[in-house]
Design an enzyme around this catalytic site. Structure first.
Site, short mmCIF file in Angstrom:
data_model
loop_
_atom_site.label_atom_id
_atom_site.label_comp_id
_atom_site.label_asym_id
_atom_site.label_seq_id
_atom_site.Cartn_x
_atom_site.Cartn_y
_atom_site.Cartn_z
N ARG A 162 0.83 -1.22 0.00
CA ARG A 162 0.00 0.00 0.00
C ARG A 162 0.86 1.26 0.00
O ARG A 162 0.41 2.32 -0.39
CB ARG A 162 -0.85 0.04 1.28
CG ARG A 162 -1.99 -0.91 1.32
CD ARG A 162 -2.58 -0.98 2.74
NE ARG A 162 -3.09 0.28 3.24
CZ ARG A 162 -4.31 0.74 3.04
NH1 ARG A 162 -5.14 0.04 2.33
NH2 ARG A 162 -4.70 1.88 3.57
N ARG B 184 9.31 6.40 -3.34
CA ARG B 184 9.53 7.40 -4.39
C ARG B 184 10.95 7.93 -4.37
O ARG B 184 11.47 8.24 -3.30
CB ARG B 184 8.64 8.62 -4.15
CG ARG B 184 7.22 8.38 -4.40
CD ARG B 184 6.53 9.76 -4.56
NE ARG B 184 5.13 9.56 -4.35
CZ ARG B 184 4.50 9.88 -3.24
NH1 ARG B 184 5.15 10.46 -2.25
NH2 ARG B 184 3.21 9.64 -3.14
N GLU C 167 -3.35 6.06 19.28
CA GLU C 167 -3.97 4.88 18.67
C GLU C 167 -3.17 3.63 19.08
O GLU C 167 -2.00 3.49 18.72
CB GLU C 167 -3.97 5.07 17.15
CG GLU C 167 -4.69 3.98 16.39
CD GLU C 167 -4.77 4.32 14.89
OE1 GLU C 167 -5.08 5.47 14.52
OE2 GLU C 167 -4.50 3.40 14.09
N ASP D 188 -10.30 1.05 1.23
CA ASP D 188 -10.30 2.45 1.63
C ASP D 188 -11.69 3.03 1.39
O ASP D 188 -12.54 2.40 0.75
CB ASP D 188 -9.26 3.23 0.81
CG ASP D 188 -7.85 3.02 1.35
OD1 ASP D 188 -7.72 2.86 2.58
OD2 ASP D 188 -6.90 3.02 0.55
P1 FAD Z 1 -18.15 0.89 8.47
O1 FAD Z 1 -17.75 2.30 8.53
O2 FAD Z 1 -17.55 -0.07 9.45
O3 FAD Z 1 -19.75 0.85 8.62
C1 FAD Z 1 -20.45 -0.32 8.94
C2 FAD Z 1 -21.57 0.07 9.88
O4 FAD Z 1 -22.41 -1.08 10.09
C3 FAD Z 1 -21.07 0.50 11.26
O5 FAD Z 1 -21.57 1.77 11.59
C4 FAD Z 1 -21.60 -0.59 12.20
O6 FAD Z 1 -21.96 -0.08 13.47
C5 FAD Z 1 -22.81 -1.09 11.43
N1 FAD Z 1 -23.17 -2.47 11.77
C6 FAD Z 1 -22.38 -3.57 11.74
N2 FAD Z 1 -23.06 -4.65 12.13
C7 FAD Z 1 -24.32 -4.25 12.41
C8 FAD Z 1 -25.49 -4.90 12.89
N3 FAD Z 1 -25.48 -6.21 13.18
N4 FAD Z 1 -26.61 -4.18 13.06
C9 FAD Z 1 -26.61 -2.84 12.81
N5 FAD Z 1 -25.53 -2.16 12.37
C10 FAD Z 1 -24.40 -2.86 12.18
N6 FAD Z 1 -9.81 4.84 4.41
C11 FAD Z 1 -9.35 5.84 3.62
O7 FAD Z 1 -9.75 5.97 2.47
N7 FAD Z 1 -8.42 6.75 4.11
C12 FAD Z 1 -7.96 6.68 5.38
O8 FAD Z 1 -7.14 7.51 5.79
C13 FAD Z 1 -8.44 5.64 6.22
N8 FAD Z 1 -7.99 5.54 7.48
C14 FAD Z 1 -8.48 4.55 8.28
C15 FAD Z 1 -8.02 4.50 9.61
C16 FAD Z 1 -8.50 3.52 10.46
C17 FAD Z 1 -8.01 3.48 11.87
C18 FAD Z 1 -9.46 2.57 9.97
C19 FAD Z 1 -9.99 1.50 10.89
C20 FAD Z 1 -9.91 2.62 8.67
C21 FAD Z 1 -9.43 3.60 7.80
N9 FAD Z 1 -9.88 3.71 6.49
C22 FAD Z 1 -9.39 4.71 5.70
C23 FAD Z 1 -10.90 2.78 5.93
C24 FAD Z 1 -12.34 3.32 6.07
O9 FAD Z 1 -12.64 3.51 7.44
C25 FAD Z 1 -13.29 2.29 5.46
O10 FAD Z 1 -12.96 2.00 4.13
C26 FAD Z 1 -14.77 2.73 5.46
O11 FAD Z 1 -15.11 3.47 6.60
C27 FAD Z 1 -15.63 1.48 5.38
O12 FAD Z 1 -16.98 1.82 5.31
P2 FAD Z 1 -18.08 0.68 5.53
O13 FAD Z 1 -19.40 1.30 5.28
O14 FAD Z 1 -17.69 -0.54 4.77
O15 FAD Z 1 -17.90 0.22 7.04
N1 UDP Z 2 3.61 0.77 7.95
C1 UDP Z 2 4.86 0.78 8.54
N2 UDP Z 2 5.33 1.93 9.09
C2 UDP Z 2 4.61 3.08 9.09
C3 UDP Z 2 3.33 3.08 8.48
C4 UDP Z 2 2.85 1.91 7.93
O1 UDP Z 2 5.53 -0.24 8.57
O2 UDP Z 2 5.11 4.09 9.62
C5 UDP Z 2 3.12 -0.50 7.38
C6 UDP Z 2 2.31 -1.31 8.40
O3 UDP Z 2 2.57 -2.68 8.14
C7 UDP Z 2 0.89 -0.97 8.05
C8 UDP Z 2 0.96 -0.86 6.53
O4 UDP Z 2 2.25 -0.28 6.28
O5 UDP Z 2 -0.02 -1.96 8.48
C9 UDP Z 2 -0.14 -0.03 5.89
O6 UDP Z 2 -0.08 1.28 6.41
P1 UDP Z 2 -1.26 2.31 6.29
O7 UDP Z 2 -0.78 3.63 6.77
O8 UDP Z 2 -1.81 2.22 4.91
O9 UDP Z 2 -2.25 1.70 7.35
P2 UDP Z 2 -3.78 2.02 7.72
O10 UDP Z 2 -3.97 3.49 7.53
O11 UDP Z 2 -4.59 1.15 6.84
O12 UDP Z 2 -3.83 1.60 9.14
#
Ligand code: FAD
Ligand code: UDP
Length: 365
Positions: A173, A177, A301, A352
């Site tokens: 991911r 560069r 986190e 994402d």
């Molecule tokens: P979710 O947002 O998980 O929505 C699912 C919903 O279903 C939830 O609200 C849940 O409560 C509900 N649900 C589940 N089961 C039930 C049930 N039985 N009954 C009723 N409701 C239920 N993506 C990016 O593009 N850029 C980023 O920088 C990025 N950073 C991230 C950082 C973190 C820490 C995490 C965890 C994810 C990150 N992502 C990022 C990914 C992004 O969060 C997801 O791609 C996106 O939010 C997924 O949307 P979704 O609708 O699939 O799921």
């Molecule tokens: N990663 C790492 N060092 C960093 C940031 C990311 O080794 O400083 C690695 C780590 O294995 C991580 C993966 O790259 O799980 C993907 O990183 P990303 O930032 O895309 O993670 P997310 O935002 O999905 O948690």
């Protein structure tokens, strides 16, 4: 007669996008979510005037023009560019791996050619081998020095496994560069919704009936009859009562603090890549939207095992064992009449935000 055309389980980005499209098509829609708020994992809450990403840093980035136009039709995006820094001990490095990182790691590196020579030297230990795991993949991409300082500790904390036991894909991911460019993403469009992600999802769900604190599994039989079609965005193994066995997930723990200072770390995201601290990232939320405030809100986190259904399952684990089981569940899902499985948990994919919206824009309504 079913009361609704669509029952949407989950008010995250997948559910909200489908809800919007179905409403536009004149369908009768009910959205339920077990949480006490909409927006799933992109939920933001305003604290001290700062939009706080309650479930971790979310930066919108995409190459899909239709997805970018879709989200911009609800809320304006700023021009935030993600450029996290990594901290290990008393050293700071730029991410992702680029000329700024290479020039700091090696004191004789100034040009792309210097960096390539250094990496070439370090990857000799991989000569003739195809990378079989994350460690080998990382060394063959950027060499052992960067692997040990910036990848090994972070990855082992995040996934609670040795890098030799993790699939190589996870690290693919991240861009590598040979220019001085700290932009974490390669995508054409990038930004943060001004006013927070909750505002974006509120826009999508405007005029749609939403019931919060409502778990599909508390009344599965009744919900199955309430609508002609179900859009399910929860855990795929849970939908099938775990009958083929349990999929594994990773969780996170967030510790959010309000500080009486204006600027705590000078950047929205600082990664902690060593084992000397347990957290992987510290987020300073005001920097996402350059919010002016005498105070600041930061979030530590901490990676966490997903060993209790009360915890949120944030990450799917795309190793061989889980992928094979997920494939069997996806086969079952295809057989399930009038139910569409979509989103990160229901497809068991490391999506994402833009991937999720793209999928939701492409399904037939
Ligand atoms: P979710 O947002 O998980 O929505 C699912 C919903 O279903 C939830 O609200 C849940 O409560 C509900 N649900 C589940 N089961 C039930 C049930 N039985 N009954 C009723 N409701 C239920 N993506 C990016 O593009 N850029 C980023 O920088 C990025 N950073 C991230 C950082 C973190 C820490 C995490 C965890 C994810 C990150 N992502 C990022 C990914 C992004 O969060 C997801 O791609 C996106 O939010 C997924 O949307 P979704 O609708 O699939 O799921
Ligand atoms: N990663 C790492 N060092 C960093 C940031 C990311 O080794 O400083 C690695 C780590 O294995 C991580 C993966 O790259 O799980 C993907 O990183 P990303 O930032 O895309 O993670 P997310 O935002 O999905 O948690």
């Amino acid at each position: 007669m079913a009361k609704y055309d669509y029952l949407i389980v989950g008010a995250g980005l997948f559910g909200a996008t489908v809800a919007y499209r179905a409403k536009q098509a004149g369908k009768k829609v009910l959205v339920i979510d077990k949480r006490d708020h909409i927006a799933g994992n992109v939920y933001t809450e305003t604290i001290e005037g700062i939009n706080v990403h309650k479930y971790g840093a979310h930066i919108f980035h995409t190459d899909y023009k239709d997805v970018w136009e879709f989200v911009n039709s609800f809320v304006e995006f700023n021009r935030y560019t993600n450029s996290p820094v990594a901290r290990i001990g008393n050293e700071i490095y730029n991410m992702p791996f680029n000329m700024n990182t290479f020039a700091k790691i090696w004191d004789d590196v100034f040009t792309p050619e210097d960096a390539k020579r250094r990496i070439e030297e370090e990857r000799k230990e991989m000569a003739g081998k195809d990378p079989q795991n994350l460690e080998e993949q990382a060394i063959s991409l950027v060499g052992r020095s960067i692997y040990e300082k910036l990848i090994k500790g972070y990855t082992e904390k995040q996934w609670h496994r040795d890098c030799t036991e993790l699939p190589a894909d996870i690290i693919k991911r991240l861009p590598v560069r040979f220019i001085y460019d700290n932009n974490y993403f390669n995508d054409r469009y990038q930004g943060i919704p001004i006013g927070g992600y909750t505002k974006l999802v509120e826009g999508m769900l405007d005029g749609v009936e939403v019931r919060l604190n409502t778990n599909f599994f508390d009344n599965k039989a009744e919900y199955k009859d309430i609508a002609k079609k179900i859009i399910y965005t929860g855990m795929i193994d849970e939908y099938f009562d775990f009958k083929l066995g349990r999929l594994e997930y990773r969780s996170l723990r967030f510790d959010t603090q309000i500080l009486d200072e204006e600027n705590h770390q000078g950047n929205a995201v600082v990664n902690y890549t060593g084992h000397e601290v347990e957290y992987t990232r510290v987020i300073e939320h005001k920097h996402f939207e350059s919010t002016e405030s005498p105070k600041t809100v930061i979030t530590y986190e901490y990676p966490d095992d997903w060993d209790d259904p009360k915890k949120e399952a944030y990450y799917v684990i795309n190793d061989k064992k889980n992928n094979e089981l997920a494939e069997k569940y996806r086969d079952l899902a295809k057989e399930e009449e009038n139910v569409i499985f979509g989103g990160r948990l229901a497809e068991y994919k490391y999506y994402d935000m833009d991937d999720v919206i793209k999928k939701a824009l492409d399904i037939d309504i």
